[in-house]
Write an enzyme that holds these catalytic residues in place. Structure first.
Site, PDB file in Angstrom:
ATOM      1  CB  CYS A   1      -0.901  -0.005   1.241  1.00  0.00           C
ATOM      2  SG  CYS A   1      -2.035   1.395   1.342  1.00  0.00           S
TER       3      CYS A   1
ATOM      4  CG  HIS B   1      -5.539  -2.395  -1.160  1.00  0.00           C
ATOM      5  ND1 HIS B   1      -4.619  -2.972  -0.325  1.00  0.00           N
ATOM      6  CD2 HIS B   1      -5.168  -1.090  -1.275  1.00  0.00           C
ATOM      7  CE1 HIS B   1      -3.739  -2.057   0.056  1.00  0.00           C
ATOM      8  NE2 HIS B   1      -4.048  -0.906  -0.515  1.00  0.00           N
ATOM      9  CD  GLU B   2      -6.500   1.401  -3.852  1.00  0.00           C
ATOM     10  OE1 GLU B   2      -6.645   2.399  -3.113  1.00  0.00           O
ATOM     11  OE2 GLU B   2      -5.397   0.851  -4.020  1.00  0.00           O
TER      12      GLU B   2
ATOM     13  CG  HIS C   1      -7.309   3.150   1.159  1.00  0.00           C
ATOM     14  ND1 HIS C   1      -6.516   3.315   2.278  1.00  0.00           N
ATOM     15  CD2 HIS C   1      -6.563   2.441   0.275  1.00  0.00           C
ATOM     16  CE1 HIS C   1      -5.345   2.736   2.074  1.00  0.00           C
ATOM     17  NE2 HIS C   1      -5.344   2.194   0.870  1.00  0.00           N
TER      18      HIS C   1
END
Length: 172
Positions: free
Chosen positions: A99, A141-142, A145
């Site tokens: 990341c 993963h994004e 965020h």
């Protein structure tokens, strides 16, 4: 743009939705272009607005082979705004992730093998897509965020954390 590092509060804060009237503004379009440029210059394969201190639910996935991910499949950068997960596989897959906001480390975490998503494109039109394999992992993963998480929030055992340089030596 400066990339937020783990420990900064923006990375723990859920993103806000982009309002329909924002899509056609110069500010929105300039931000999207700058977000893409930031991701590319950092050799990322994805990035989310909170990673550059912007609280909006905007993310890019852009798988491509690069020094951080030499075996990544190539795809055109894709903007996903206000994404919502509709469904995901029950089958979970373990894999290593890095990341831009957690420099120097990789984490081996478990994620669904596929995910179905509704999102708005850069013009504000609602779209639907299914991602599988590595591309699903980038999306998830994004997406983390956008909900105030990083891969560190998925670590259950410190044996699943490795220095990035060691990971490159071992797995590439």
């Amino acid at each position: 743009m400066k990339i937020a590092q783990v420990g900064e509060s923006i990375l723990k804060t859920p993103a806000r939705s982009v309002a329909q009237d924002e899509f056609s503004t110069d500010n929105f379009n300039h931000f999207c272009d700058a977000l893409l440029a930031t991701m590319l210059s950092a050799e990322g394969i994805g990035i989310a607005a909170p990673q550059v201190f912007d609280p909006r639910a905007i993310m890019i996935i852009a798988s491509r082979s690069n020094p951080r991910y030499p075996d990544a499949p190539d795809m055109q950068p894709m903007f996903l705004i206000n994404p919502q997960i509709i469904a995901s596989s029950e089958q979970l897959v373990w894999e290593w992730e890095g990341c831009l906001s957690v420099p120097g480390l990789r984490g081996r975490i478990e994620r669904p093998n596929w995910v179905e998503v509704n999102y708005d494109d850069r013009q504000g039109k609602t779209q639907h897509i299914k991602f599988e394999g590595f591309i699903a992992r980038i999306f998830l993963h994004e997406f983390d965020h956008l909900i105030g998480k990083t891969w560190l929030d998925h670590i259950s055992n410190t044996d699943n954390i490795m220095a990035n340089d060691l990971w490159i030596e071992t797995f590439t």
